[in-house]
Every structure is written in C-alpha cells, then in structure tokens.
Write a protein that holds these residues in place. Sequence first.
Motif, PDB file in Angstrom:
ATOM      1  N   PRO A  56       0.832  -1.212   0.000  1.00  0.00           N
ATOM      2  CA  PRO A  56       0.000   0.000   0.000  1.00  0.00           C
ATOM      3  C   PRO A  56       0.864   1.258   0.000  1.00  0.00           C
ATOM      4  O   PRO A  56       1.867   1.342   0.695  1.00  0.00           O
ATOM      5  CB  PRO A  56      -0.792  -0.124   1.309  1.00  0.00           C
ATOM      6  N   HIS A  57       0.449   2.256  -0.803  1.00  0.00           N
ATOM      7  CA  HIS A  57       1.231   3.485  -0.909  1.00  0.00           C
ATOM      8  C   HIS A  57       0.314   4.626  -1.302  1.00  0.00           C
ATOM      9  O   HIS A  57      -0.862   4.448  -1.623  1.00  0.00           O
ATOM     10  CB  HIS A  57       2.345   3.310  -1.945  1.00  0.00           C
ATOM     11  N   GLY A  58       0.864   5.820  -1.286  1.00  0.00           N
ATOM     12  CA  GLY A  58       0.101   7.020  -1.625  1.00  0.00           C
ATOM     13  C   GLY A  58      -0.227   7.830  -0.390  1.00  0.00           C
ATOM     14  O   GLY A  58      -0.075   7.373   0.754  1.00  0.00           O
ATOM     15  N   GLU A  59      -0.660   9.038  -0.615  1.00  0.00           N
ATOM     16  CA  GLU A  59      -0.919   9.939   0.508  1.00  0.00           C
ATOM     17  C   GLU A  59      -2.050   9.435   1.394  1.00  0.00           C
ATOM     18  O   GLU A  59      -2.104   9.745   2.577  1.00  0.00           O
ATOM     19  CB  GLU A  59      -1.219  11.343  -0.034  1.00  0.00           C
ATOM     20  N   ASP A  60      -2.971   8.620   0.812  1.00  0.00           N
ATOM     21  CA  ASP A  60      -4.034   8.045   1.626  1.00  0.00           C
ATOM     22  C   ASP A  60      -3.495   7.069   2.666  1.00  0.00           C
ATOM     23  O   ASP A  60      -4.165   6.770   3.665  1.00  0.00           O
ATOM     24  CB  ASP A  60      -5.050   7.305   0.733  1.00  0.00           C
TER      25      ASP A  60
END
Length: 1099
Positions: free
Chosen positions: A36-40
Amino acid sequence: MRAPPSCPRWALLALALPVLALPVLALPAERLALLPHGEDHGDAALEPGDDVHSAALELSTALRFYGAAVHSLYVTTNGIIAVNEPSSEEKYLGQFPVSFGAIAPFMADLDTTDGRGNVYYREDSSSDVLQLASDYIKRGFPESAFDPSSVVIVTWKLVAPFQAPGEDHTLEEKRNTFQAVLASSDSSSYAIFLYPEDSLQFYSTYSKNGDENISAMVGFSQASTNYYFWEKPGSYNVIANDEDSIRNLYKSSNAGKQGIWVFEIGSSSDSIVPAKISSILESIEPNEEDQEMTSKPFTSDYGSTEITQQYITGSTDSTEEDQHLVTYSVPQLGAEDFLTSYQDQFPPQPPQVIDVEEFDETGIVFRYHTDVQQTCANNRHQCSVHAICKDYPNGFCCSCIAGYKGNGRQCVAEGSPQRVNGKVRGRIFVGNNPVPVVFENTDLHSYVVMNQGRAYTAISTIPETLGYSLLPLASIGGIIGWMFAVEQQGYKNGFSITGGEFTRQTEVTFLGNNEKLVVKQKFSGIDEHGHLTISTEMEGRIPEIPSGSSVHIEPYTELYHTSSNVITSSSSREYTVTEPERDGVASTYTGAYQWRQTISFDECIHDDSPPSAPATQQLSVDSVFVLYNRDEQILRYAMSNSIGPISDGSADINRNPCYTGTHNCDTNAVCRPGTGNRFFCECSIGFRGDGNVCYEVEKTKCQHEREVALGSGGAFFPRDARVGHFIPQCDEHGHYLPTQCHGSTGYCWCVDRDGNEIDGTRSGPGVRPPCLSTAAPPVVIGPSVRPDTVPLPPGTHLLFAQSGKIEHVPLEGNNMKKSGAKALLHIPDKVVIGVAYDCVDKMVYWTDISGPSISRASLNGGEPTTIIKTDLGSPEGIAVDHLGRNIFWTDSQLDRIEVARLDGRQRRILFDTGLVNPRAIVLDPVRGNLYWTDWNREAPKIETSYMDGSNRRILVKDDLGLPNGLTFDPYSSMLCWVDAGTKRLECMNPNQLGRRKIIEGIQYPFGVTSYGKNLYYTDWRRDAVVAVDRTISLENDNFQPHKRSRLYGITTAFAQCPGGHNYCTVNNGGCTHLCLATPGGRTCRCPDNTVGVDCIERN
C-alpha cells in the motif's frame, strides 16, 4: 537445451531471456501487487522535479547495509534511495558505484515535473505491512526467521524519463512504476524490489551531457571512505545494467514470482546476499492433456499456500534429467483489497516468444564488485582465510595455501576429519505399492576420515517400509566420499574442485522393471560451525527389498568427466540381496541399476592456465558397507574412496597405502606416498608430532584468525581500521572470548569454543548477551588439588558454581553465614554451569560445558563421578527429581531437553524442537510439572510441560529479555526468574494469571534459587551472590567469594527434603524404566535407542 519428447511444452516456459525465438505461448500468472502506498496511506510525496531529493528520513530502526548501521535515508527522483545526502545528478548518473551510497531499484534520469508521475515514501511499523514485507522475504529466503520491526516503502509511480527539447518523442508517453521496500530488525535488513507486469515501459534515458543513451542501473552501492589524500570506493553489487536485463526485471525473479527481487543487504555479513529461488515461475495451469504428462511434485508445508513452480537447470550438455518439477510452499499474501494491483494501468504485452534451444539459467546476472575493477585489493574476503588471492587481467581467483585443500573460496586442512550435516526429504514408491512413502526434515550426518578417504553417512529417521529398499543406493552418501576421496598425485577430489559448493542431479534406473528414482542434492559449502551442509531430495519408485534383508555391494569404479562447470558420470552397479532365512534357508538374488549424474558448480574463469587435473578421472570405491537398523530407523552407508587415473589393471602406485587407506597415520595427519608401497605421515596444519601421533600446536584457532584479520595493511591505513571489518577477540590463553562484538557496529553475539556464532544470541548495539565460556582456565602448576568433595556440615546451604569449582555458603535462618563459606569441590579443568542437589542421597550434580559432561559427587565426601559424557553439546541447566530419581537437563547447542536416571542411564529426549537457547530448568515433582527458560534473542520465553513431556505450552513470552535463571519454591509454589535483559527479578504462581516484579535495576543476573522468604541470585557484574527479601522487594545481603570471577548456577541444598510425594515415589511407580510424574499420575517411558531390553510404556 532441447525439450525431451515426453515433456509438455508449457513446462519449458522459463524466465524471460535475451535469446528469443520459436513458439508463442502466454504466461497466465497472478498479477504482482505492490505494498500500500500514496498519501491516503500516510506517505510523504517528493516535490515534483527533475533532480529532487527529500530531507533526511530519520529511521526508528537502523537499516543494516553492508554490515554498518544507517540511521537516515534520502529519497530521490532518479530511482535511488541514498544512504548519505546525494550529490547533483550530473555527478553520478551513468556511473556506478556512487560515492554517497545508494539502494537503486531503477537508477536513471527520471522526471516528475508537470504531473509526470509521483514519488511516495514513508516508514511504517504497522502489523499488516510488516507481515506483507515478511511474506515477500520468506519467498526468497524460506529458511529465514526474520521478523521486521519497521519497513521503509518508496514507490515511483508512473514516472517519466527526462527529455530535453528536440529529443526523440517516442519516450514521451512511456511511464515506469516500481517500488522498493526496506525491512529491518535489530540485527538484519532486507531489500525487496517490486516490478509489476508491464510496469517498465522504458529502460534507458538520454544523457544531459551528450547524445548517448544511458541504460538504467539496478543494484547496491556502499558509500566511499574518505582518507586524507584519497577516496576509496565502497563495495557494490550490480543486479541489472543493460536493456535486456532491465526488461527482464518484471518477467523474472529471484524469489519465485515474476517481478519480485529479494536481497539480504545487511547482517553479520558485509556483503549483499540475493535470494536464490531464481529460475522459477508462478503456477501455470496446463490443459488436461498436459496434466497427465506431469509427474507429481515434491511438497513442503510452511503453513501457507502451495504453488507449483517450474525451473530448468541450464547447461550446454543438459539431458532430460535436467528438467525438474518442484512444488514450493510460499506465504500467502494479504487480502486483495489491501494491496494495490496494476492490472489495468498498463497495456498488456503480447505473449512472449521463448527460445527453448539454449539459454542461461537466469536472465538477470548478479555480479559482485568491490572496486571499479574486480581485484584482490578489495575482494580478498571472498577467498578463504587459508587461501591466496591472485589478480588476472579480467578478475581475480583464489587458491588454497600449502597444507590446505579446496577451491580457494573454501579450504580445509589436509588430512583433517570432516563433518557433513543436512536434511533429507522424499516421496518414494516402493515396489508395486500405490501409496508413496513421504518423509520430510530427516537428518543426514556424515563423518569423513580424510586421510583414508573413508566416509560414514547416517540418515535418520527412515521408516522400515523404505529403509531396506534404499540399501543398494550407497551413492546417496557416496557423493561425500567423492568429495573427500584420497587424491593420487595430479588428481583432484570433489572438494578440491568445487569447495563443497555444487548441485548434483542423479537419475537411477533399476534394470528389470525399469523403476526410476531422481535424487537432487545441493551442497552449500562450510557453515558457521565449520561443517559442510547438504540438502537432499528424492522422488520416484524403487524395487522392494524384504524387511530384514542384507545387501552386499562389491567394490566398483566410476569415471568423472569435467567440462566447464559441469561434471558428469554414468555407470552400472550390481548388488546382492540376502533375504531373511525361511525354514533355515536364506535366498539370494542380484539386482542392478544404471546411475547417471550431473554435478554443476562455479569455477574461477579468470585463470586461463591449463587445468591442474585431467578432464577424466576415475573414482575407486571399496569396502562398501550398508546397513539399516530397524529399531533406530537409521540408514547407514560407509565406503572408502580414492581418485586417480583410469586403471589399466596393473598393481602399481594405485595400491600405495596412502591411496588404499591402509596406512597407520594419525587421523589428523596427511599420508604422503613414496615409491612403491612406501609412505610417510605428516601432521596436518595446526598439529605437531611424528604423523603417527599428532597433537595440537600452541597457537589457537582464535589467535590465528585474529592474525589473519589484522594482516598487514600498511603503516598508515591498518586493516583493522576499516569500517565493517570484524576482528576476533581472544582471551589471554588464546581462546575465543565467549562474547564477540563488532567494533564498528556495536553488535554482540555468543560463540562456541570454535568461534562459531550461536544461533539466537545476537544482540543490539550496547547490549551484551549472557555468553558462557567453554574454555577452562589452565591448571596452575604446583601442589595438586584432589577433586574430592569436602564433607558438608549439617543444615541448609547454598551451592553455586564458579568456573572450576563449586562453593557453598551455609544458611542460618534466612541469612547467609558468610564466614562459613568455602569451596566444596575443586575441578580446575572444568567449566561448571548448572548445579542441582539430591536431598535424598546428599549428592550434588553439575553440568560442565568444557567436556562436555554431567557429573555428581557425594556431599559426605569422596571423588566425583562422570555419569554422562557422550552425545552432549553444551549442557547448562540441570534439575533433580528426588521423588522419581531422575535428572533433567538442557543443552543449548543441541537445542534439546533430556531426562535420565540419576546414574545417567536410560536417557530419553523430551524436546528437540522449538528450542534455540534453552538454559535454566526446574521441577515441581509433587505436581509433576517441568519449567525451563529459552533466552532466544528473537523470542525469549519461559515454557512448561508435564514431566513426561506432554502438555507443553508457553507460560511467559511478553516483556522478557534474557531470562537466565529460574527457580521453583516448593513451599510457596512460586516460580521466579532473573532476566539480564529487563534487569528484573520476577515471580508468578504458574496456576494463576499475573506476575509480580520483585526487584528492578539489577545488573547481570545468571542463576537464582529460593529459601524461606529470600531469593538468592548470582550476578556476573558484581561477582556475587545477592539476597533479596521477596516479601518487601528489597536486597538485604550479598556475598563475594574471595577469588573474584563469574558465578554461574546456584541451588539450595536442603537439610531435609521438602514434603510431598508423587506416583513414582514407591517402587518406581511400577515402571520398568523411566517413571515420569504428571499431575495426579505418572507415565512409564522407555529410554531412547533401547536395543534388546524389555521395556513397557504406559500412562
């Protein structure tokens, strides 16, 4: 390699490789998912740009990288994670290694301006993410027990190549996505590179400094070291650096699934270790017709999802037996919705065209470099300490020095006995039985008398339904005989050629019914204990040999042909089976089989001098002995081996006693042949004598290795100043200090008497594990002290161990009568660790790890008696069951717990699994309970079971550090322990929840015992016995012996036995042998390896 006619075409799909042609076949495989990655998910996003790097990302858990600790990282646009603040891109793009040190999943001139992609990064310690990272690592290192405490996740998502105005616009719309995951524990770190399918759409970028196209680079680079006048480049590893290998990143793997690349990047080693499950694809679903043509694979269960994987061993001489079908179990990754899939983000590629005529084993080349060129200057560590390194125009090679044998990377002293350890697994049909015999994790041990070429191999536990039928296959162990065969002049055995690092594939075809057996063996060189390691797999069908039969094998010869990294041989063997007598008649028949084998190994290609041994050599094998013991379920092979020229039948040099093993040289000597049958004996390196009798020289192994490590490095730049270099530490007598620490990193670990690291002992910086010295202090020359016990006065006493003696302190009530303390027993050549007391016979029992042995002596005075001195590794804790008349002990080297009668007879192993560093052990004989500690650094625990070994369970596992000492108070029923990691003394009632901290902030406790209201523990830092009033949680006294040194185990010698009884108290509980108490009952158990003795087991 050409496909055999019987092999389905889909089975030949291998890693995507540079050489492509022939049929088009699709690869239906599960899509690779990124973490899992990203600003969320809490990621920070790197600022858009062409040459941007983040501020220092401070790490909660240090990253281990090339043996050093890294506490902060820098994320860059250009596909690298920097160890130090990176320089501007024009100084490093197109070059490798880089001076600032880097982890490079895709180093290229990348650009994220104007919405052309994003770079996300974070450090994460959530349990879900840690588990995902751990699962990926176990794909590549299935034997690893790695448990990460944090991970760094960096994701380059849809990033673009840099393009200057006017450049080729074909790259304008291409985007790359990839991810690097760095997982760390206190002692080691791993890197995972993830490349989803079709996620790499460009493989190079244009240079800003010219018109050339610069390929991306994947690899690892250690930071340079700056000296006063020059800069020394760091070590580096290149994984891929050209278009073909870059393209293969998402099609291939070193961890069993396309697009996954796993590397161990830092532990005790100062190098990068790649996963080696290389030429493997995910499960490919064949059609029904193909399925019928596929043999059933091996299986192993790691408690996870099973997948079938195909791999092909490539060589120019490959034959059909090079095709393997193997099933591995790999960890099941997390839920689909928790992972990010890239199934729809990239256009699908057309089905890959694959050439199955000839190809390398893997499309990705893993190359090791420690300088701009591979030279001895920075690669010396790849050679054995007993080898020299020589530079050649294109690289370097290692060769063993005089007195040693091997390939230069691995060297052993000539004439020295060798040990080989490993595991065996198999799935074998016997005769016409439709149900196979399946066995896993079976032990193989071999002992080789090298100067006789005699190899003894034992495999246990093999069920009787299979054991007798395997007797003809002596060559399962015969490969070890070839490795250490006696060498005739000008010829080389297997170890001299391979250094004990090779794979062997064998096909056995039994003549008559045409049964076939495939044997695959992998030798992994010398392990940390100085033993060679081997793994063996067997699958197929063999003829049935009746139970109770004997097998005889005549001496035989076999030709070995060597050609560029491959050794082949084939032969036909006969064997004679004598069946058990029936009506006074034993029938005999002869069987035969054809044996074909291929051995693959790595040789140094840079030395272009003529080979030192002929391409064809003859192995002569005689005195072949095979035996199956149905009681022990042990299969044994023994044989004598020599290697030399092809025999012409004449009785010449081949019959020299050195080559037939009929000399009288010491087992630690080399037999040197003369003319005719003459020979002389010469002691091996490290030994002195006339060759017939050899004894060790004065210089110890520790002293020698320290000298090698501190070898000349010049007056201005001594080698011991080099970062990451480990220097062994020896005591004043030349023995290894039991605790070894890395001077640069501060990590410490325990070693055995040979300097080998003990599993589960490595600690973090600044923490010293509770290591035991196995070396007894030298006996002082002077009036001898008889090892007799001094009669113990009446009353209750404390008995404690202090290296070569056992001392006692009388107790008056709850107080130590220190004026009456004195040595009870002097044994100056021993290292006493554990002590226990039998209140019935007034006997003291102790463990000695220098022998090793277990002994006892009467406290009424007299000479001590050794009751156990075989099959021991490092016996530490010991406990006496005064009701059942048994002793229990732990062995931290063999990782097991055993029981025996008080005289050492009738031994039985209670536990030999789930133990790493077992130490203290205590009993509650009235209630039939057993308790012990395991100070495994990764997972310390206190366990319990009934005294018969049943109902085993973990009692305490949380908030423990180094639980060294344990005691059970029979009067209060309290279980108490001392912990050198948490520096606490704690107690609990084993039958109730909760535990109580008695005292905190103690220094370095080792052993503990109880009497009255006091607990007494030994402390290594204070060299004292410390008394603690557990009712008020306060230290109230301490005693320091006159001679200051480490104190070990401690026990209470009660004036009278505590009250109570169990079902073993009277008449041994009615048992014929061992009576082992349980709560409210008892179990009758037989000792291990009982032969010819009537024994009845019952509950």
